[in-house]
Design a protein around this motif. Structure first.
Motif, PDB file in Angstrom:
ATOM      1  N   ARG A 196      97.887  32.764 -16.741  1.00 41.44           N
ATOM      2  CA  ARG A 196      98.450  33.659 -15.731  1.00 41.44           C
ATOM      3  C   ARG A 196      98.122  33.205 -14.311  1.00 41.44           C
ATOM      4  O   ARG A 196      97.153  32.470 -14.082  1.00 41.44           O
ATOM      5  CB  ARG A 196      97.886  35.057 -15.916  1.00 41.44           C
ATOM      6  CG  ARG A 196      96.403  35.104 -15.594  1.00 41.44           C
ATOM      7  CD  ARG A 196      95.818  36.459 -15.826  1.00 41.44           C
ATOM      8  NE  ARG A 196      95.955  37.298 -14.649  1.00 41.44           N
ATOM      9  CZ  ARG A 196      95.200  38.380 -14.438  1.00 41.44           C
ATOM     10  NH1 ARG A 196      94.291  38.748 -15.329  1.00 41.44           N
ATOM     11  NH2 ARG A 196      95.358  39.087 -13.358  1.00 41.44           N
ATOM     12  N   SER A 197      98.909  33.685 -13.360  1.00 40.40           N
ATOM     13  CA  SER A 197      98.571  33.462 -11.952  1.00 40.40           C
ATOM     14  C   SER A 197      97.905  34.717 -11.394  1.00 40.40           C
ATOM     15  O   SER A 197      97.793  35.737 -12.070  1.00 40.40           O
ATOM     16  CB  SER A 197      99.832  33.155 -11.141  1.00 40.40           C
ATOM     17  OG  SER A 197     100.525  34.368 -10.884  1.00 40.40           O
ATOM     18  N   GLU A 198      97.498  34.622 -10.125  1.00 40.69           N
ATOM     19  CA  GLU A 198      96.796  35.730  -9.466  1.00 40.69           C
ATOM     20  C   GLU A 198      97.674  36.951  -9.247  1.00 40.69           C
ATOM     21  O   GLU A 198      97.168  38.066  -9.147  1.00 40.69           O
ATOM     22  CB  GLU A 198      96.305  35.272  -8.079  1.00 40.69           C
ATOM     23  CG  GLU A 198      95.405  34.067  -8.120  1.00 40.69           C
ATOM     24  CD  GLU A 198      94.041  34.426  -8.662  1.00 40.69           C
ATOM     25  OE1 GLU A 198      93.301  35.127  -7.940  1.00 40.69           O
ATOM     26  OE2 GLU A 198      93.723  34.031  -9.798  1.00 40.69           O
ATOM     27  N   LYS A 216     107.667  30.736 -12.200  1.00 39.00           N
ATOM     28  CA  LYS A 216     106.720  29.983 -11.362  1.00 39.00           C
ATOM     29  C   LYS A 216     105.601  30.846 -10.789  1.00 39.00           C
ATOM     30  O   LYS A 216     104.434  30.490 -10.873  1.00 39.00           O
ATOM     31  CB  LYS A 216     107.478  29.319 -10.201  1.00 39.00           C
ATOM     32  CG  LYS A 216     108.378  28.181 -10.635  1.00 39.00           C
ATOM     33  CD  LYS A 216     107.697  26.817 -10.383  1.00 39.00           C
ATOM     34  CE  LYS A 216     108.431  25.712 -11.127  1.00 39.00           C
ATOM     35  NZ  LYS A 216     109.860  25.627 -10.744  1.00 39.00           N
ATOM     36  N   ALA A 217     105.992  31.987 -10.206  1.00 41.27           N
ATOM     37  CA  ALA A 217     105.011  32.828  -9.528  1.00 41.27           C
ATOM     38  C   ALA A 217     104.027  33.476 -10.493  1.00 41.27           C
ATOM     39  O   ALA A 217     102.926  33.858 -10.107  1.00 41.27           O
ATOM     40  CB  ALA A 217     105.730  33.918  -8.732  1.00 41.27           C
ATOM     41  N   LEU A 218     104.405  33.572 -11.762  1.00 45.79           N
ATOM     42  CA  LEU A 218     103.611  34.358 -12.707  1.00 45.79           C
ATOM     43  C   LEU A 218     102.555  33.546 -13.455  1.00 45.79           C
ATOM     44  O   LEU A 218     101.643  34.116 -14.047  1.00 45.79           O
ATOM     45  CB  LEU A 218     104.536  35.028 -13.737  1.00 45.79           C
ATOM     46  CG  LEU A 218     105.639  35.942 -13.162  1.00 45.79           C
ATOM     47  CD1 LEU A 218     106.633  36.337 -14.254  1.00 45.79           C
ATOM     48  CD2 LEU A 218     105.016  37.195 -12.535  1.00 45.79           C
ATOM     49  N   VAL A 219     102.705  32.201 -13.451  1.00 40.31           N
ATOM     50  CA  VAL A 219     101.804  31.370 -14.256  1.00 40.31           C
ATOM     51  C   VAL A 219     100.991  30.411 -13.388  1.00 40.31           C
ATOM     52  O   VAL A 219     101.415  30.031 -12.286  1.00 40.31           O
ATOM     53  CB  VAL A 219     102.589  30.562 -15.318  1.00 40.31           C
ATOM     54  CG1 VAL A 219     103.330  31.500 -16.254  1.00 40.31           C
ATOM     55  CG2 VAL A 219     103.557  29.579 -14.682  1.00 40.31           C
ATOM     56  N   ALA A 220      99.817  30.031 -13.878  1.00 39.83           N
ATOM     57  CA  ALA A 220      98.975  29.076 -13.165  1.00 39.83           C
ATOM     58  C   ALA A 220      99.588  27.680 -13.251  1.00 39.83           C
ATOM     59  O   ALA A 220      99.580  26.923 -12.289  1.00 39.83           O
ATOM     60  CB  ALA A 220      97.568  29.084 -13.756  1.00 39.83           C
ATOM     61  N   TYR A 221     100.104  27.332 -14.419  1.00 38.48           N
ATOM     62  CA  TYR A 221     100.859  26.090 -14.579  1.00 38.48           C
ATOM     63  C   TYR A 221     101.717  26.210 -15.822  1.00 38.48           C
ATOM     64  O   TYR A 221     101.506  27.076 -16.671  1.00 38.48           O
ATOM     65  CB  TYR A 221      99.940  24.871 -14.652  1.00 38.48           C
ATOM     66  CG  TYR A 221      99.031  24.874 -15.855  1.00 38.48           C
ATOM     67  CD1 TYR A 221      97.773  25.457 -15.796  1.00 38.48           C
ATOM     68  CD2 TYR A 221      99.444  24.299 -17.056  1.00 38.48           C
ATOM     69  CE1 TYR A 221      96.952  25.478 -16.902  1.00 38.48           C
ATOM     70  CE2 TYR A 221      98.616  24.320 -18.180  1.00 38.48           C
ATOM     71  CZ  TYR A 221      97.377  24.920 -18.088  1.00 38.48           C
ATOM     72  OH  TYR A 221      96.575  24.949 -19.186  1.00 38.48           O
ATOM     73  N   ASP A 243      93.079  36.080 -19.312  1.00 38.97           N
ATOM     74  CA  ASP A 243      93.509  35.107 -18.299  1.00 38.97           C
ATOM     75  C   ASP A 243      94.849  34.466 -18.667  1.00 38.97           C
ATOM     76  O   ASP A 243      95.243  33.436 -18.132  1.00 38.97           O
ATOM     77  CB  ASP A 243      92.415  34.064 -18.036  1.00 38.97           C
ATOM     78  CG  ASP A 243      91.902  33.453 -19.316  1.00 38.97           C
ATOM     79  OD1 ASP A 243      92.588  33.616 -20.351  1.00 38.97           O
ATOM     80  OD2 ASP A 243      90.823  32.823 -19.293  1.00 38.97           O
ATOM     81  N   THR A 244      95.543  35.123 -19.613  1.00 36.89           N
ATOM     82  CA  THR A 244      96.882  34.656 -20.004  1.00 36.89           C
ATOM     83  C   THR A 244      97.893  35.780 -19.792  1.00 36.89           C
ATOM     84  O   THR A 244      97.518  36.944 -19.672  1.00 36.89           O
ATOM     85  CB  THR A 244      96.901  34.260 -21.489  1.00 36.89           C
ATOM     86  OG1 THR A 244      96.483  35.391 -22.258  1.00 36.89           O
ATOM     87  CG2 THR A 244      95.980  33.088 -21.769  1.00 36.89           C
TER      88      THR A 244
END
Ligand code: TXA
Ligand code: MG
Length: 354
Positions: free
Chosen positions: A107-109, A79-84, A120-121
Motif C-alpha cells: 500500500r501507499s501512504e 498508481k496513487a494507492l500502491v508503494a510499487y 501494509d498491503t
C-alpha cells in the motif's frame, strides 16, 4: 442511527446518468451506497475518507480487523494507492481487468489504516459491471467496498438482498438486477514470492496458472484451520443462513442416498430440511422422503450457473424456514474451488462423508 435508504432502480447495461450522478454525489459527501458489481453487490464509500469508511463497518457490523477492497475504474488510478507495482501485477491487470480479480499489493501512504485494517498491503480491483464503472468514474474517487451484506450473512446478489440486510442503515441502493458471477472476486496475494490465492473466486486457479506459471493456494481455502489466515476475512463465520448447513461429500450415488437418509432422520425429529441439489441429482429428491425445500442450483457440467445461484439459494432456505440445509459437494476444479470454499464456510466445516 436509522436513515432513509434511497432506492435507485437502474439499467444494468446503459445506466441512466442522472441516477449515477445522484449516487456519486452521495459518495462525494461521505455517504455509503450499495451498488452492483459483476461478482456480488458492494457497499461503497470514499476509500480516502476514514469517516466515510467507518460507516461501512458500522452498517455491516464488520469486525475492524477485516480489510476492505479498493475499487478503481481506470488503470492510472492504481498508481496513487500502491508503494510499487510488481511486473506480475501489470500482466494480470492487462489480462483480467476489468473483472473479478483482486490483487493484494504493497500500500501507499494515502490509503487510510481503517481500509487496510492496519496491514501494509491493500487489495485493489477494477470491476467490469457498467454500473460499478460509471459510479466510480462519476465519483472520481477510489471506492472502498466490501460485499453489501450484514457481516456473516451470505453475500447479496440482488438489490432485494441488500435491502433485506441494510435498509435504514445506508444512504442508497443502486439496483441493477442480479450480479452475474454470483461469488466474490478471487483474492490474489502478490506480496509473497509465489503469488497465492487467499480467496478463490470468479477468476480460477487454472486461469491464473496459465498466465503466471506458478500459483499457490492458501491452505485456508480448502478448509484447513489456521490460526491467522492471511485474508483476515477468512477466519470469520461466513455465508451463513439461519439454518445449519451440512456439506455431503463422496461418490454421487452415495451422496444422494446419504442425503435422503438424513432428510428422513431430521424430519422425524420435527426439523424442516432443505436440500441444495444439482440438475443431475434432483430426481432423487422428488420422491419420498421429500425435503421441505428443494433448490436445484444448476448442472454439474455448468459450475457458473451453480455459482450464480448459490447465495440466493442460501437466502431462500431462510425464507422457507429451513432448520437444516443439506448441500451436495461438487468437484473442486475451475469455479468449483470457489463454490466449495463458500459451501464449506457456510457449513462451518461440517462435512458428512457419504
Ligand atoms: O467481489 C468482491 O471482491 C466483492 C465486490 C463488492 O467487489 N467484495 C468483497 O469484499 O467480497 P469483502 O470485504 O466482502 O471481502 C474482501 C476479502 C476479505 O476476506 C478480506 O479479508 C480480504 O478480501 N482482504 C482485503 N484486503 C486484504 C489485504 N490487504 N490482505 C489480505 N486480505 C485482504
Ligand atoms: Mg464479504
Amino acid at each position: 442511527m436509522v436513515k432513509r435508504t434511497k432506492y435507485l432502480k437502474i439499467d444494468p447495461l446503459v445506466p441512466e446518468l442522472h441516477k449515477i450522478r445522484l449516487a456519486a454525489r452521495i459518495l462525494n459527501r461521505g455517504g455509503v451506497v450499495a451498488f452492483p458489481t459483476e461478482t456480488v453487490y458492494g457497499l461503497g464509500a470514499n476509500a480516502l475518507d476514514s469517516r466515510a469508511v467507518r460507516r461501512i463497518f458500522a452498517a455491516k457490523g464488520r469486525p475492524a480487523d477485516n480489510p476492505l477492497i479498493v475499487h478503481i475504474a481506470s488503470f492510472r488510478d492504481i498508481k496513487a494507492l500502491v508503494a510499487y507495482l510488481p511486473p506480475r501485477a501489470n500482466l494480470l491487470m492487462q489480462r483480467f481487468w476489468p473483472g473479478p480479480l483482486t490483487l493484494i499489493l504493497p500500500r501507499s501512504e494515502v490509503v487510510p489504516d481503517i481500509v487496510t485494517a492496519g496491514l501494509d498491503t491493500v487489495g485493489i480491483r477494477m470491476p467490469s459491471h457498467p454500473v460499478a464503472q460509471a459510479l466510480i468514474r462519476a465519483a472520481r474517487l477510489p471506492i472502498a467496498a466490501p460485499s453489501a451484506n450484514t457481516s456473516g450473512r451470505p453475500s447479496p446478489t440482488t438489490g432485494r438482498h441488500v435491502l433485506k440486510d441494510l435498509r435504514g442503515k445506508i444512504d442508497a441502493v443502486v439496483d441493477g438486477g442480479p450480479a452475474m458471477v454470483g461469488l466474490e472476486s478471487t483474492v490474489l496475494d502478490l506480496t509473497v514470492p509465489v503469488p497465492t490465492i487467499l480467496r478463490p473466486g470468479g477468476i480460477t486457479y487454472e486461469d491464473l496458472q496459465a498466465v503466471l506459471g506458478e500459483v499457490a493456494i492458501d491452505p485456508a481455502v480448502r478448509g484447513s484451520q489456521v490460526a491467522r489466515p492471511r485474508a483476515p476475512g477468512m477466519k470469520y463465520k461466513h455465508y451463513a443462513p439461519r439454518g445449519e448447513v451440512y456439506l455431503v461429500a463422496g461418490e454421487l450415488d452415495r451422496v444422494t442416498a446419504k442425503t435422503r437418509a438424513l432428510v428422513a432422520t431430521w424430519q422425524r425429529t420435527g426439523r424442516r430440511v432443505a436440500v441444495l441439489a444439482t440438475r443431475e441429482t434432483a430426481p432423487a429428491y422428488e420422491q419420498e422422503p421429500r425435503p421441505d425445500y428443494l433448490e436445484i442450483l444448476g448442472s454439474r457440467s455448468q459450475p457458473a450457473t451453480i455459482a450464480a445461484n448459490l447465495f440466493s439459494a442460501l437466502r431462500n432456505c431462510d425464507r422457507h424456514q429451513a432448520d437444516v440445509i443439506l448441500a451436495e459437494a461438487i468437484a473442486e476444479e475451475g469455479l468449483g474451488l470457489a463454490i466449495m470454499n463458500r459451501l464449506r464456510k457456510s457449513a462451518a466445516n461440517r462435512i458428512i462423508q457419504a
